[in-house]
Design a protein around this motif. Structure first.
Motif, PDB file in Angstrom:
ATOM      1  N   THR A   1       0.838   6.488   1.112  1.00 34.85           N
ATOM      2  CA  THR A   1       2.463   6.800   1.379  1.00 34.85           C
ATOM      3  C   THR A   1       3.328   6.015   0.209  1.00 34.85           C
ATOM      4  O   THR A   1       2.630   5.098  -0.638  1.00 34.85           O
ATOM      5  CB  THR A   1       2.756   6.070   2.559  1.00 34.85           C
ATOM      6  OG1 THR A   1       2.575   4.530   2.322  1.00 34.85           O
ATOM      7  CG2 THR A   1       2.085   6.681   4.004  1.00 34.85           C
ATOM      8  N   GLN A   2       4.396   6.416  -0.122  1.00 36.75           N
ATOM      9  CA  GLN A   2       5.299   5.713  -1.087  1.00 36.75           C
ATOM     10  C   GLN A   2       5.345   4.147  -0.764  1.00 36.75           C
ATOM     11  O   GLN A   2       5.663   3.397  -1.772  1.00 36.75           O
ATOM     12  CB  GLN A   2       6.554   6.494  -1.203  1.00 36.75           C
ATOM     13  CG  GLN A   2       7.343   5.877  -2.522  1.00 36.75           C
ATOM     14  CD  GLN A   2       6.758   6.025  -3.784  1.00 36.75           C
ATOM     15  OE1 GLN A   2       6.262   7.215  -3.987  1.00 36.75           O
ATOM     16  NE2 GLN A   2       6.837   5.168  -4.462  1.00 36.75           N
ATOM     17  N   GLU A   3       5.509   3.991   0.555  1.00 32.32           N
ATOM     18  CA  GLU A   3       5.680   2.627   0.998  1.00 32.32           C
ATOM     19  C   GLU A   3       4.452   1.518   0.391  1.00 32.32           C
ATOM     20  O   GLU A   3       4.764   0.566  -0.063  1.00 32.32           O
ATOM     21  CB  GLU A   3       5.865   2.511   2.468  1.00 32.32           C
ATOM     22  CG  GLU A   3       5.917   1.101   3.113  1.00 32.32           C
ATOM     23  CD  GLU A   3       6.155   1.068   4.404  1.00 32.32           C
ATOM     24  OE1 GLU A   3       6.521  -0.287   4.951  1.00 32.32           O
ATOM     25  OE2 GLU A   3       5.999   2.022   5.185  1.00 32.32           O
ATOM     26  N   GLU A   4       3.321   2.222   0.693  1.00 34.26           N
ATOM     27  CA  GLU A   4       2.157   1.574  -0.072  1.00 34.26           C
ATOM     28  C   GLU A   4       2.279   1.223  -1.463  1.00 34.26           C
ATOM     29  O   GLU A   4       2.009   0.110  -1.952  1.00 34.26           O
ATOM     30  CB  GLU A   4       0.840   2.216   0.435  1.00 34.26           C
ATOM     31  CG  GLU A   4       0.471   2.346   1.867  1.00 34.26           C
ATOM     32  CD  GLU A   4      -0.737   2.773   2.056  1.00 34.26           C
ATOM     33  OE1 GLU A   4      -1.508   3.148   1.017  1.00 34.26           O
ATOM     34  OE2 GLU A   4      -1.271   2.949   3.145  1.00 34.26           O
ATOM     35  N   VAL A   5       2.679   2.115  -2.263  1.00 32.88           N
ATOM     36  CA  VAL A   5       2.875   2.254  -3.713  1.00 32.88           C
ATOM     37  C   VAL A   5       3.917   1.084  -4.054  1.00 32.88           C
ATOM     38  O   VAL A   5       3.799   0.217  -4.969  1.00 32.88           O
ATOM     39  CB  VAL A   5       3.188   3.441  -4.089  1.00 32.88           C
ATOM     40  CG1 VAL A   5       3.539   3.432  -5.834  1.00 32.88           C
ATOM     41  CG2 VAL A   5       2.018   4.625  -3.810  1.00 32.88           C
ATOM     42  N   ASP A   6       5.107   0.938  -3.074  1.00 32.25           N
ATOM     43  CA  ASP A   6       6.197   0.224  -3.451  1.00 32.25           C
ATOM     44  C   ASP A   6       5.637  -1.370  -2.982  1.00 32.25           C
ATOM     45  O   ASP A   6       6.173  -2.322  -3.959  1.00 32.25           O
ATOM     46  CB  ASP A   6       7.392   0.525  -2.690  1.00 32.25           C
ATOM     47  CG  ASP A   6       7.764   1.783  -2.945  1.00 32.25           C
ATOM     48  OD1 ASP A   6       7.656   2.351  -4.290  1.00 32.25           O
ATOM     49  OD2 ASP A   6       8.602   2.305  -2.247  1.00 32.25           O
ATOM     50  N   ASN A   7       4.743  -1.346  -2.234  1.00 29.39           N
ATOM     51  CA  ASN A   7       4.415  -2.899  -1.657  1.00 29.39           C
ATOM     52  C   ASN A   7       3.120  -3.353  -2.523  1.00 29.39           C
ATOM     53  O   ASN A   7       2.686  -4.734  -2.504  1.00 29.39           O
ATOM     54  CB  ASN A   7       4.433  -3.002  -0.357  1.00 29.39           C
ATOM     55  CG  ASN A   7       5.256  -2.779   0.668  1.00 29.39           C
ATOM     56  OD1 ASN A   7       6.631  -2.898   0.095  1.00 29.39           O
ATOM     57  ND2 ASN A   7       5.354  -2.054   1.697  1.00 29.39           N
ATOM     58  N   ALA A   8       2.705  -2.359  -3.271  1.00 31.82           N
ATOM     59  CA  ALA A   8       1.490  -2.951  -3.951  1.00 31.82           C
ATOM     60  C   ALA A   8       1.648  -3.555  -5.163  1.00 31.82           C
ATOM     61  O   ALA A   8       2.824  -3.397  -5.762  1.00 31.82           O
ATOM     62  CB  ALA A   8       0.420  -1.829  -4.119  1.00 31.82           C
ATOM     63  N   ALA A   9       0.676  -4.353  -5.972  1.00 35.38           N
ATOM     64  CA  ALA A   9       0.889  -4.657  -7.493  1.00 35.38           C
ATOM     65  C   ALA A   9       0.929  -3.615  -8.246  1.00 35.38           C
ATOM     66  O   ALA A   9       0.874  -2.258  -7.956  1.00 35.38           O
ATOM     67  CB  ALA A   9      -0.439  -5.645  -7.729  1.00 35.38           C
TER      68      ALA A   9
ATOM     69  N   ALA B   1       1.855   7.321  -7.503  1.00 37.48           N
ATOM     70  CA  ALA B   1       2.345   7.946  -6.432  1.00 37.48           C
ATOM     71  C   ALA B   1       1.225   8.135  -5.076  1.00 37.48           C
ATOM     72  O   ALA B   1       0.049   7.731  -5.520  1.00 37.48           O
ATOM     73  CB  ALA B   1       3.105   9.571  -6.826  1.00 37.48           C
ATOM     74  N   PRO B   2       1.645   8.504  -3.957  1.00 29.71           N
ATOM     75  CA  PRO B   2       0.679   8.541  -3.086  1.00 29.71           C
ATOM     76  C   PRO B   2      -0.547   9.568  -3.651  1.00 29.71           C
ATOM     77  O   PRO B   2      -0.332  10.613  -4.174  1.00 29.71           O
ATOM     78  CB  PRO B   2       1.356   9.130  -1.827  1.00 29.71           C
ATOM     79  CG  PRO B   2       2.899   8.852  -2.045  1.00 29.71           C
ATOM     80  CD  PRO B   2       3.198   8.837  -3.472  1.00 29.71           C
ATOM     81  N   GLY B   3      -1.957   9.385  -3.325  1.00 32.24           N
ATOM     82  CA  GLY B   3      -2.887   9.801  -3.691  1.00 32.24           C
ATOM     83  C   GLY B   3      -3.596   9.618  -4.998  1.00 32.24           C
ATOM     84  O   GLY B   3      -4.659  10.130  -5.314  1.00 32.24           O
ATOM     85  N   ASP B   4      -2.887   8.514  -5.535  1.00 34.94           N
ATOM     86  CA  ASP B   4      -3.445   7.832  -6.728  1.00 34.94           C
ATOM     87  C   ASP B   4      -4.368   6.684  -6.116  1.00 34.94           C
ATOM     88  O   ASP B   4      -4.285   6.160  -5.217  1.00 34.94           O
ATOM     89  CB  ASP B   4      -2.064   7.497  -7.563  1.00 34.94           C
ATOM     90  CG  ASP B   4      -1.813   8.529  -8.485  1.00 34.94           C
ATOM     91  OD1 ASP B   4      -2.348   9.576  -8.646  1.00 34.94           O
ATOM     92  OD2 ASP B   4      -0.656   8.460  -8.885  1.00 34.94           O
ATOM     93  N   ILE B   5      -5.194   6.126  -7.124  1.00 32.34           N
ATOM     94  CA  ILE B   5      -6.096   5.150  -6.912  1.00 32.34           C
ATOM     95  C   ILE B   5      -5.509   3.621  -6.998  1.00 32.34           C
ATOM     96  O   ILE B   5      -4.505   3.625  -7.623  1.00 32.34           O
ATOM     97  CB  ILE B   5      -7.169   5.236  -7.928  1.00 32.34           C
ATOM     98  CG1 ILE B   5      -7.825   6.426  -7.796  1.00 32.34           C
ATOM     99  CG2 ILE B   5      -8.164   3.874  -7.543  1.00 32.34           C
ATOM    100  CD1 ILE B   5      -9.161   6.471  -9.047  1.00 32.34           C
TER     101      ILE B   5
ATOM    102  N   ASP C   1      -0.871 -11.780  -9.847  1.00 31.00           N
ATOM    103  CA  ASP C   1       0.207 -11.936 -10.470  1.00 31.00           C
ATOM    104  C   ASP C   1       1.082 -10.630 -10.217  1.00 31.00           C
ATOM    105  O   ASP C   1       2.181 -10.709 -11.144  1.00 31.00           O
ATOM    106  CB  ASP C   1       0.002 -12.127 -12.081  1.00 31.00           C
ATOM    107  CG  ASP C   1      -0.985 -10.952 -12.610  1.00 31.00           C
ATOM    108  OD1 ASP C   1      -1.170  -9.824 -11.953  1.00 31.00           O
ATOM    109  OD2 ASP C   1      -1.154 -10.906 -13.975  1.00 31.00           O
ATOM    110  N   GLY C   2       0.650  -9.824  -9.669  1.00 31.77           N
ATOM    111  CA  GLY C   2       1.678  -8.593  -9.216  1.00 31.77           C
ATOM    112  C   GLY C   2       1.462  -7.550 -10.230  1.00 31.77           C
ATOM    113  O   GLY C   2       2.309  -6.491 -10.002  1.00 31.77           O
TER     114      GLY C   2
END
Length: 1016
Positions: A817-825, A832-836, A844-845
């Motif tokens: 999800t996009q939320e996972e992307v936004d909350n990850a380093a 985007a969703p579907g990427d590794i 360090d983010g």
């Protein structure tokens, strides 16, 4: 004319004479014991042991050359020529029996086991020992097991057969389909391959791999210090010893063998067709915010093939052949009188490749002659040779372009029947070739003299080897290719570059040895000793030439242009000296103590660093020979053994005279009035203190045979500590120095593991016998010290890791999800969703170089295992070998893993299982053209290359000898067998042993084979 009849008689005449000459002695020798009176009597019978028939028993008329051998069922038939004849029955492991004929027409014999002889003799370094008295770690591979493998390259016959050998076959290219062999794994950053000793002489890798398996009598693998210390500075990586077949007293025995095999790829990649390729390409463009380039009309044309010129649908691998033939022929003879014995063989191998015009031909010959010159003097003269020739198409990168070109780029041929300039054009034989010819001559002369002191003998050995290697690469396209114009017309393309490269390498080696051997019994003590001096000198001479701008298709240098012509050449020599000593003491036939050493000198090193000393000590304790176990009903044989010693390795990629400053010719310089002269550049700095790497080896083992030999067990633990590994400080010292750094003894690597071999054999009734053996080898190395730069990221340091470890980002899966992307380093590039998703190791983010870490071991297995066995029922045999590997990883990238790599490559069917909003449990990320994040080196693309393979399978039938009239044929065996028949693995599209991360190498082959052996 194809096949075995394509022989240059002028070139082969000398070799043919050498092969035939020993056979001419037989009629002369046969008259030594001619009968004094005319008498003939037929004698038949059966030879058994504990009610089991014994095949291969020698039955001789005492005092003559007349004799025969028993067939598979133990039967024999012999004509005696004197009424007082005595038959002698002999077989390894059994007591010899002599029985007078006394007019009997049927003589049945039951041989009794001889426990003293049953302890087989094993070939070790510079000698032989009974297996029970070996205190080192030595494995053997039976010659029959090598012959059952139809693979054309001998190195492909070793893996899985015995413990200690770790091997990987990276290519199936005819003539170059060898396996990389390591004994107990890799323990150095330098050359980790073993040395190969053939009939006591150290010879090259190719001399071993191109041996004909039918020439081999025994093959031993020396793995620890006790067994390999006598090879000193060259024994650190282990030793493979080969002895070839020799003659025996008796009438001439002739063997004729022939086989025909069909080869095919072990794994054929599934490549997307043009329709699915275009669909997926459009999807990739849309995913990255671009407009699709293929319209529905384009897709329809790809699907229905209405316009193959503008919308082709090409399987580039279709230019390869699905199958290729493999033909083998062999002829051998052995025999002799009481004083002279001979063995000679001639063989031919003809192997086609799946690439058009790809072919490998090999001729082998061998002649071994032994003669008792006097009662105390024995002379041996061995000569052998090989002529192998490899032909291939001109392009060395054919598989690169076949596997990386999209199916819709261009057709193989245009609609008018002319060729396009696509990669299939590279496969046309008429456009050029790459040819290689190797002619090798090997000789060995040995003289053994028994001295007046009982048990003392002296042996002299001289060997002369000569090898010529010629390479010739010619590129001259004779078939035109065309491009298509926008109006549908075609234009012939320019002929392109034409060139010829040619080189010649002349190599020779001379080895001289003097052995002093002593073997004697003193009461309860058996003592054997060896003192040896050896020296080897090698010389080589290399010359090459290049021309381009050929205007006619004549592949000779004189027809090339003069503007860019180049030539080069060099020559050199190297020399070694060594002194070897070994002392073996056996007390009360159960306590064994052995010490050995080798002092080696090499001109590689400075005069005060030239000599090295390599000692070893080993012990053995035969518990089963203690009085309290002699009559045990469970333990037949039990031995504990251990060894420790120091060996060496001085191989560093061909570098020479490391203690002297080197200078190289490179480039040109202009002087005075503009004259151009070749320039001389300073090479690496000299290091007067450099010496060889040393290996301290510890081995502890146990051998046991239980329950009347029904179960056998061998277990070994080994620990190698290697130091002074040769290398350069290129990583830790800045390049501002301006000159090449000297080689140093700086690296340290530990290597340890264990081996297990289990065996079982039994018989059920009189007709059914079976055997099974399993072997397991585990070898893991660890870098103790290596040159590497200082870094802020300790996770990518190689120290403490296995050699050739793989590093990258640790993949946590795919973003959903996009939320996972936004909350990850912050990942790499636009995500985007579907990427590794990568792990932020330092927290360090941001995903950067500081987050790279160890992701897996190398593509050389740490564990190799094998399971082999046989079933014999009457005249039928079934032999098999399962072989596998684990703790091995293969990294795939580029065209082998990523669709549309660089925007120009093709795609595989596996790429269809990509992430989409409706396929979130996909095996691959979403498709993109520019995929910086997904294409970063990471654990996501590291594949577990574990596999189990049905390596060999053979079904054979031994035709009863009594079915042949007049006994002209003494034995016949017909068989069908196969190699690399089936593989269980998670790797797709490629063979699990294929080590090319981008899939560019020649695929491995599966072989289906049928053959026949006839004995006369």
């Amino acid at each position: 004319m194809r096949g075995i009849f394509r022989i240059d008689l002028k070139k082969k005449a000398k070799w043919l004479f050498i092969f035939v000459f020993p056979l001419l002695w037989q009629p002369l020798l046969a008259n030594d014991n001619a009968p004094l009176e005319l008498f003939q009597q037929e004698v038949t019978g059966t030879v058994v042991s504990t009610n089991m028939p014994l095949g291969g028993v020698t039955v001789m008329i005492k005092g003559s050359q007349q004799g025969t051998v028993t067939d598979f069922d133990g039967n024999y038939e012999l004509t005696v020529d004197r009424p007082d004849a005595i038959l002698v029955f002999s077989f390894v492991g059994f007591k010899t029996m002599e029985i007078p004929v006394n007019g009997q027409n049927v003589i049945n014999v039951e041989l009794e086991e001889d426990l003293g002889q049953l302890d087989e003799v094993v070939v070790i370094g510079y000698g032989e020992q009974e297996r029970s008295n070996i205190s080192g770690a030595v494995s053997e591979i039976a010659s029959e097991e090598l012959e059952q493998n139809p693979a054309p390259n001998l190195t492909s016959s070793l893996v899985g057969q015995t413990a200690g050998i770790i091997a990987t076959q990276r290519s199936g290219s005819p003539g170059d389909d060898y396996s990389n062999i390591y004994i107990r794994g890799i323990g150095t950053t330098g050359d980790a391959s073993p040395i190969f000793v053939i009939d006591g002489i150290v010879r090259g890798y190719r001399d071993f791999e191109q041996l004909n398996a039918n020439e081999i009598a025994s093959l031993s693998v020396l793995k620890d210090a006790a067994s390999a210390a006598v090879f000193g500075v060259r024994g650190g990586n282990g030793v493979i010893l080969v002895t070839t077949k020799r003659g025996s007293e008796g009438k001439m025995q002739i063997n004729l063998s022939t086989s025909l095999g069909i080869q095919e790829r072990t794994n054929s990649p599934e490549i997307l067709d043009s329709y699915r390729y275009a669909q997926l390409y459009n999807e990739a463009l849309i995913n990255q915010g671009d407009d699709p380039i293929y319209t529905q009309e384009d897709l329809d044309k790809y699907l229905n093939g209405t316009n193959p010129d503008t919308h082709p649908n090409v399987d580039w691998l279709s230019v390869l052949q699905n199958t290729a033939l493999l033909r083998k022929y062999g002829l051998s003879a052995n025999g002799g009188s009481e004083r002279v014995q001979y063995a000679a063989s001639l063989s031919f191998l003809d192997q086609d490749g799946i690439v058009p015009s790809n072919n490998f031909k090999r001729y082998n010959f061998r002649s071994n002659v032994d003669a008792d010159v006097t009662e105390t003097t024995r002379l041996s003269f061995d000569i052998s040779g090989r002529d192998d020739r490899t032909n291939n198409v001109a392009s060395p990168e054919l598989f690169r372009w076949l596997t990386s070109t999209p199916p819709n780029e261009i057709p193989i041929k245009w609609s008018n029947g002319t060729y396009s300039g696509g990669p299939s054009y590279l496969s046309l034989p008429e456009n050029g070739y790459r040819n290689r010819a190797i002619m090798a001559f090997k000789s060995r002369l040995q003289l053994v003299q028994q001295l007046p002191v009982e048990g003392l003998s002296i042996k002299g050995v001289a060997s002369y080897d000569k090898t010529f290697t010629d390479q010739k690469n010619f590129l001259y396209p004779q078939t035109p290719n065309f491009s298509r114009n926008s109006d549908g017309s075609f234009t012939e393309a320019p002929i392109g570059k034409t060139e010829l490269y040619q080189d010649h390498n002349d190599f020779q080696s001379i080895t001289l040895e003097t052995h002093l051997n002593y073997d004697q019994e003193f009461g309860d003590s058996d003592v054997s000793a060896l003192l040896l001096y050896t020296q080897t000198e090698e010389k080589w001479n290399f010359i090459s030439a290049y021309r381009d701008q050929f205007t006619i298709a004549v592949d000779e240098l004189n027809f090339g242009g003069v503007d860019n012509r180049t030539n080069g050449g060099y020559s050199g020599r190297s020399a070694r000296q060594g002194v070897v000593g070994r002392l073996n003491w056996t007390f009360k036939n159960r306590y064994i103590l052995e010490g050995s050493f080798r002092a080696d000198a090499s001109e590689q090193f400075a005069p005060d660093k030239r000599w090295g000393f390599f000692p070893s000590v080993s012990f053995g304790y035969l518990v089963s020979r203690e009085p309290f176990l002699v009559n045990s009903e469970v333990i037949d044989f039990l031995k504990f053994r251990g060894s420790y010693g120091v060996l060496g390795n001085d191989r560093i990629g061909g570098a020479r005279l490391l203690y002297l400053q080197s200078f190289n010719q490179s480039g040109n310089a202009v002087f005075g009035d503009g004259q151009v002269q070749p320039s001389i550049n300073e090479g690496n700095l000299a290091n007067p203190d450099v010496t060889w790497e040393t290996v301290k080896k510890l081995n502890i083992g146990v051998d046991a045979t239980l329950w009347d030999k029904k179960l056998s067990v061998t277990v070994d633990y080994f620990y190698d500590k290697r130091s002074d590994i040769l290398g350069y400080r290129n990583l830790s010292i800045p390049s501002l120095l301006g000159v090449g750094l000297p080689v140093e003894n700086l690296s340290k690597v530990d290597n340890k593991g264990f081996e297990v071999v289990l065996g079982h054999q039994n018989s059920i009734g009189d007709d059914f016998r079976y055997s099974i053996s399993a072997n397991f080898t585990y070898a893991r190395n660890e870098i103790v010290y290596i040159d590497e730069p200082e870094t802020e990221n300790p996770n990518i340091r190689r120290t403490g890791r296995p050699l050739y470890s793989q590093f990258g980002y640790n993949a946590l899966g795919l973003f959903q999800t996009q939320e996972e992307v936004d909350n990850a380093a912050e990942q790499i590039g636009n995500t985007a969703p579907g990427d590794i998703r990568y792990e932020d190791i330092n927290g360090d983010g941001v995903i950067d170089d500081l987050d790279r870490t160890f992701i897996g071991t190398s593509n050389t297995p740490e564990i190799i295992f094998g399971l082999n066995g046989s079933f014999d029922y009457k005249n039928f045999e079934l032999n098999y070998l399962f072989q596998g590997a684990t703790n091995v990883n293969q990294y795939y990238s580029g065209e082998a893993a990523w669709p549309f790599f660089l925007g120009t490559s093709g795609a595989y069917v596996q790429n269809l299982d990509r992430w989409t909003p409706t396929n979130t449990d996909a095996s691959e990320p979403r498709v993109l053209i520019n995929a910086d994040n997904n294409h970063a080196g990471s654990s996501y693309w590291l594949r577990d290359a574990t596999y189990v393979r049905l390596k060999n399978l053979e079904l054979a039938y031994n035709i009863p000898v009594d079915s042949f009239k007049n006994n002209f044929i003494q034995g016949a065996r017909i068989y069908v067998n196969g190699n690399n028949l089936y593989t269980w693995t998670d790797i797709v599209n490629f063979d699990p042993e294929n080590g090319d991360s981008r899939g560019w190498s020649y695929p491995q082959m599966r072989i289906w084979n049928v053959g026949v052996n006839l004995n006369f």
